[in-house]
Structure formats: structure tokens, C-alpha cells
Write a protein that holds these residues in place. Structure first.
Motif: not given
Length: 169
Positions: A136-142
Motif C-alpha cells: 500500500g501507500r501512505l498519504d502523500d507529503y509535500a
């Protein structure tokens, strides 16, 4: 340098009397995400500036962010999970000497962030893509340094064969 760091407080693999953390439970948690809250260094800096009454433009207007991806490698061991981290070489222009996940910028040849994370992991630490079970993936981060990072979570099962790139890690 390639290091495994025990993260018992982050992901519990279970203890006596508690059920063991399963692959299915991890996948379910990743699918549920972080509740949609946006997270970024940029937003954090602006929130802090507002809280202390500082001008919020000290961060500047964000330039278009560079798409990037990292692998969050969880090593599955009988005693529990470990998080594998790398240390970037000190001479690198961006983030030299920092502890990090393997990863980097998306390239035109990458089909998506997952492909970029797997490619970068193979380039940096020599871990073959086929040995990574992406769950899976974690939330994107800027980041304030101009990257839009997609964290891809993968399980690794020893024995693992590493061949770190001496120029990068």
C-alpha cells in the motif's frame, strides 16, 4: 549505510497475550489512510507562523513540487517488524548525510510512484524489486524543499541481499 531500526512504538508486532500484527491488518490500515488530513512541511510552517503571529509569507510561494517516491521498507522477522533506513552520503547536494527511506524523483520511464520507489530502492541499496511485497501507500507529503513525496509501503522477508551504491548511501 543501511540500517534496520526497531519501531516497536510505531508498529507493534504483538506481545504475549495480544494477537500478532498480520499482513492483512497492515493492508487494511493503509487503505483507511490518515483521515484525509493534508500533511506537509509547508503547511506546518504556515500554521506555526500563524500561531506565533509571524508573517506567513516567510515560506514563500511554493514552486511547483517535484514528484518523488520513497519505499517504506518493513522487514518481517519472527520477533517483529523493523524499518529499514539508509543514510545518504555527506557529499550529496540534496539532503546529504540525512537518514532516509530509499527513494527519489520520478523519471519519465516510471509508470507511477510505486515504480519509482522500487527503481530507486534497487539503484540505492541493490534490493531487487521482486523481493519487495508492496502492500500500500501512505498519504502523500509535500516538503519545504520542493518535493511531493509518495511513500510506498513494502514488506521484506529475510534473507535480504543488499548492494549499496557507495556514491548515494
Amino acid at each position: 549505510t543501511v540500517r534496520g531500526m526497531e519501531q516497536g512504538h510505531f508498529l507493534s508486532a504483538g506481545s504475549p497475550g495480544q494477537p500478532r500484527l498480520t499482513r492483512e491488518a497492515l493492508v487494511r490500515a493503509l487503505e483507511e489512510g490518515c483521515g484525509g488530513e493534508r500533511r506537509s512541511d509547508i503547511l506546518t510552517a504556515r500554521r506555526l507562523a500563524a500561531k506565533i503571529g509571524a508573517a506567513t509569507d516567510f515560506v514563500g510561494q511554493p514552486a511547483p513540487l517535484m514528484p518523488a517516491a520513497v519505499l517504506v521498507p518493513l522487514v518481517v522477522r519472527p520477533e517483529g517488524l523493523s524499518v529499514l533506513l539508509t543514510q545518504r552520503t555527506a557529499h550529496l547536494h540534496h539532503h546529504g548525510g540525512q537518514i532516509s527511506f530509499p527513494g527519489g524523483r520520478l523519471e519519465e520511464s516510471d509508470a507511477d510512484p510505486q515504480a519509482a520507489a522500487l527503481r530507486e530502492t534497487e539503484e540505492e541499496i541493490g534490493l531487487l524489486r521482486a523481493s519487495i511485497d508492496v502492500i500500500g501507500r501512505l498519504d502523500d507529503y509535500a516538503t519545504i524543499t520542493g518535493f511531493h513525496i509518495t511513500p510506498v509501503v513494502g514488506l521484506l522477508t529475510p534473507p535480504l541481499d543488499f548492494a549499496p551504491d557507495d556514491f548515494e548511501v
